[in-house]
Structure formats: structure tokens, C-alpha cells
Design an enzyme around this catalytic site. Structure first.
Site, PDB file in Angstrom:
ATOM      1  N   ASP A  54      10.537   3.081 -41.333  1.00 49.54           N
ATOM      2  CA  ASP A  54      10.942   1.912 -41.891  1.00 49.54           C
ATOM      3  C   ASP A  54      12.304   0.706 -41.651  1.00 49.54           C
ATOM      4  O   ASP A  54      12.703   0.419 -42.241  1.00 49.54           O
ATOM      5  CB  ASP A  54      10.955   2.789 -43.569  1.00 49.54           C
ATOM      6  CG  ASP A  54      12.206   3.834 -43.417  1.00 49.54           C
ATOM      7  OD1 ASP A  54      13.032   4.188 -42.435  1.00 49.54           O
ATOM      8  OD2 ASP A  54      12.074   4.387 -44.566  1.00 49.54           O
ATOM      9  N   LYS A 123       6.033  11.279 -41.949  1.00 51.14           N
ATOM     10  CA  LYS A 123       7.957  11.590 -42.321  1.00 51.14           C
ATOM     11  C   LYS A 123       8.325  10.939 -43.854  1.00 51.14           C
ATOM     12  O   LYS A 123       8.210   9.591 -44.334  1.00 51.14           O
ATOM     13  CB  LYS A 123       8.628  10.964 -41.352  1.00 51.14           C
ATOM     14  CG  LYS A 123      10.225  10.987 -41.376  1.00 51.14           C
ATOM     15  CD  LYS A 123      10.955  11.045 -39.973  1.00 51.14           C
ATOM     16  CE  LYS A 123      11.633   9.823 -40.001  1.00 51.14           C
ATOM     17  NZ  LYS A 123      12.350   9.098 -41.019  1.00 51.14           N
ATOM     18  N   GLU A 192      19.870  13.701 -39.518  1.00 48.44           N
ATOM     19  CA  GLU A 192      20.664  12.268 -38.730  1.00 48.44           C
ATOM     20  C   GLU A 192      21.973  11.743 -38.992  1.00 48.44           C
ATOM     21  O   GLU A 192      21.874  12.480 -40.064  1.00 48.44           O
ATOM     22  CB  GLU A 192      19.997  10.927 -39.364  1.00 48.44           C
ATOM     23  CG  GLU A 192      20.646   8.976 -39.022  1.00 48.44           C
ATOM     24  CD  GLU A 192      19.621   8.577 -39.793  1.00 48.44           C
ATOM     25  OE1 GLU A 192      18.286   8.452 -39.904  1.00 48.44           O
ATOM     26  OE2 GLU A 192      20.245   7.024 -39.092  1.00 48.44           O
TER      27      GLU A 192
HETATM   28  O1  KIV Z   1      13.312   4.609 -39.919  1.00 44.88           O
HETATM   29  C1  KIV Z   1      13.771   4.776 -38.722  1.00 44.88           C
HETATM   30  O2  KIV Z   1      13.912   4.444 -37.616  1.00 44.88           O
HETATM   31  C2  KIV Z   1      14.093   6.662 -39.110  1.00 44.88           C
HETATM   32  C3  KIV Z   1      15.193   7.063 -37.476  1.00 44.88           C
HETATM   33  C4  KIV Z   1      16.038   6.075 -37.393  1.00 44.88           C
HETATM   34  C5  KIV Z   1      14.865   7.935 -37.535  1.00 44.88           C
HETATM   35  O3  KIV Z   1      13.853   6.791 -39.304  1.00 44.88           O
END
Ligand code: KIV
Length: 274
Positions: A54, A123, A192
Site C-alpha cells: 500500500d 498482508k 519494520e
Molecule cells: O507497503 C509497503 O511497501 C510495505 C513494506 C514497507 C513492507 O508494507
């Protein structure tokens, strides 16, 4: 440093193969992509996992946070990526507001992503707070990757993008959440921007792969945002970011040369016309 044998097989990467990589000690490579052309290059280069993050909200749409991106927009990016990818496992982020409040809505968001994009899994950000949603999504047969530590969808609660879980209480909650996500059945976890020592501890305690971004080298794999690692973005320079190219310079130079060639009537030349 001993480096584990690499899985270079051309067949599709699965959640199971990622677990095998962890068991063998092979580090997992993961990078974001949001469109057909870049996803094709990244897949052909041999990336293990492609995340339709996202972060598209920031790098594709120009928003300052990930919050505004919608489920329809994530599905659009997911579909474009899936048309290109043959080998990598493709994960699509469920966007803010589509899974947190209500587990029924969570499962219908996840089902839409799977049906409309043909991605491999989704995710979600968070631990115990979204337990019900995760259970419901998993019960529909959809693999879930968790995400703890600095979770950008909660940026308004944190109020800052600084390193998370430095304090004992937050570190303990993160460890509990990581174990919970594994027990619920998540197949992998992103950590993260947390201290490397804590991330290493979590990775060594869990059987599922732990992929880090700003979480040091003691985890099972690494993920970066494509625009950051290729040097397209310049206003984002956290300590953890390694830039592998300076595409800003390459693109600017190419575009300027093109403008110049048009202005001085060098382009197109005799051979470039019909
Ligand atoms: O949205 C994204 O790019 C992420 C990464 C930073 C893991 O969740």
C-alpha cells in the site's frame, strides 16, 4: 559467513518454499512492485517475493501516508503485477479500513483481492487487535503475511516514523504478537523499523520466515520499497535504506537529452522516419 544454497528453480515460489528457505538458512528477497512492466523486470531478475504494497499510496499516487489508498486501487495494482509475474510469490496489502473493524468485512476484502487479482496471498498490519480478522481470512483458505513494528497504517496513532519497540513494554507486546500471528497460522511476518537485536530474537523464536525492513540482518529476508532502492525517490533517506541505482539521475538525463534533441531538430533523423 556461510551462504545457503540458493533456490533458483523456475517453478512458482509458494508459502511452503519460503518456509523451506528459512529452514535451509537461505535469505528471502522481497521487493515492492505496483505495475506490469516493473513487476516483469523484478520477477525475471529472480526476486522470491513481490509485494504489491500500500506504499503505492505514496510512490504511485503521491499521498503523504498509506491511508488514502482504496481496495479498488490495490486491486488495480495487484492485477497489473499478476499479469507479469511467473515465478515470485505475490502478496497484496489489504489497505487501511478494509479489515480492522470487522472480521466479515476483512474476509470479503481478502476474497475480492484473491478473486480479482489472482495474487497468492494478502498482508495485514497489526497483532492481537486484528486477531479475529486474521482467523476469518485464514479460515477462507487465504494465506496471510503479518506486519509488526512500524505499521504505516497506524501512523496517526504513533505520530512519528521513528524506530518502534525500543522500550521494554512495546518490545514485549511485539514478541507476543509475533508468536500469536504464528499460532493463528500466518505463513510469514514483516518486521519494520525495530532494533536489530529484537528482530533477531523474534526470527530465532519463530518457525515462520521473518522479513525485515530496517530490522537488521538477523532475520530471514529483506524487503524494500522499489522506488527507494532504485533511487527514484530522494526525499526519503532512512538509515536502513541502501540505494542500488540512481534512477532519478538516469531518467532526468534521458528526458533532458530527448528535449534537447527535439529542440535542435536532431530527433527524429532520416533513419527514424518512414
Ligand atoms: O507497503 C509497503 O511497501 C510495505 C513494506 C514497507 C513492507 O508494507
Amino acid at each position: 559467513m556461510s551462504v545457503a544454497k540458493r533456490d533458483t528453480e523456475n517453478r512458482k515460489v509458494t508459502t511452503h518454499r519460503l518456509i523451506e528457505m528459512k529452514q535451509r538458512g537461505e535469505k528471502i528477497s522481497m521487493l515492492t512492485a505496483y505495475d506490469y512492466s516493473m513487476a516483469k523486470l523484478i520477477d525475471q531478475a529472480g526476486m522470491d517475493v513481490i509485494l504489491v504494497g500500500d506504499s503505492a499510496s505514496n510512490v504511485m499516487a503521491g499521498n503523504t501516508t498509506t491511508l488514502p489508498i482504496t481496495l479498488d486501487q490495490m486491486i488495480y495494482h495487484g492485477k497489473s503485477v499478476m499479469k507479469a509475474v511467473k515465478r515470485a510469490l505475490v502478496v497484496v496489502d489489504l489497505p487501511f479500513g478494509t479489515y480492522q473493524g470487522n472480521s466479515r468485512e476483512a474476509v470479503s476484502s481478502a476474497i475480492r483481492v484473491m478473486k480479482e487479482t489472482h495474487a497468492d496471498c494478502i498482508k495485514t498490519e497489526g497483532g492481537a487487535e486484528i486477531q479475529e480478522s486474521i482467523v476469518r481470512i485464514l479460515s477462507a483458505g487465504i494465506p496471510v503475511m503479518g506486519h509488526l513494528g512500524l505499521t504505516p497504517q497506524s501512523i496517526n496513532k504513533f505520530g512519528t516514523y521513528t524506530v518502534r519497540a525500543r522500550e521494554k513494554e512495546e518490545a514485549e507486546k511485539l514478541i507476543d504478537d509475533a508468536h500469536l500471528l504464528e499460532e493463528l497460522g500466518c505463513f510469514a511476518l514483516v518486521l519494520e523499523k525495530i532494533p536489530a537485536k529484537l528482530a533477531t530474537q523474534v526470527a530465532s523464536e519463530l518457525k515462520i520466515p521473518v522479513i525485515g525492513i530496517g530490522a537488521g540482518h538477523g532475520v530471514d529476508g529483506q524487503v524494500l520499497v522499489m522506488h527507494d532502492m532504485l533511487g527514484i525517490t530522494e526525499d526519503f533517506s532512512p538509515r536502513f535504506l541502501r540505494r542500488y541505482a540512481n534512477l532519478k539521475e538516469v531518467v532526468t538525463k534521458a528526458v533532458q537529452t530527448y528535449i534537447e534533441d527535439i529542440k535542435r531538430q536532431d530527433f527524429p533523423n532520416e533513419k527514424e522516419q518512414y
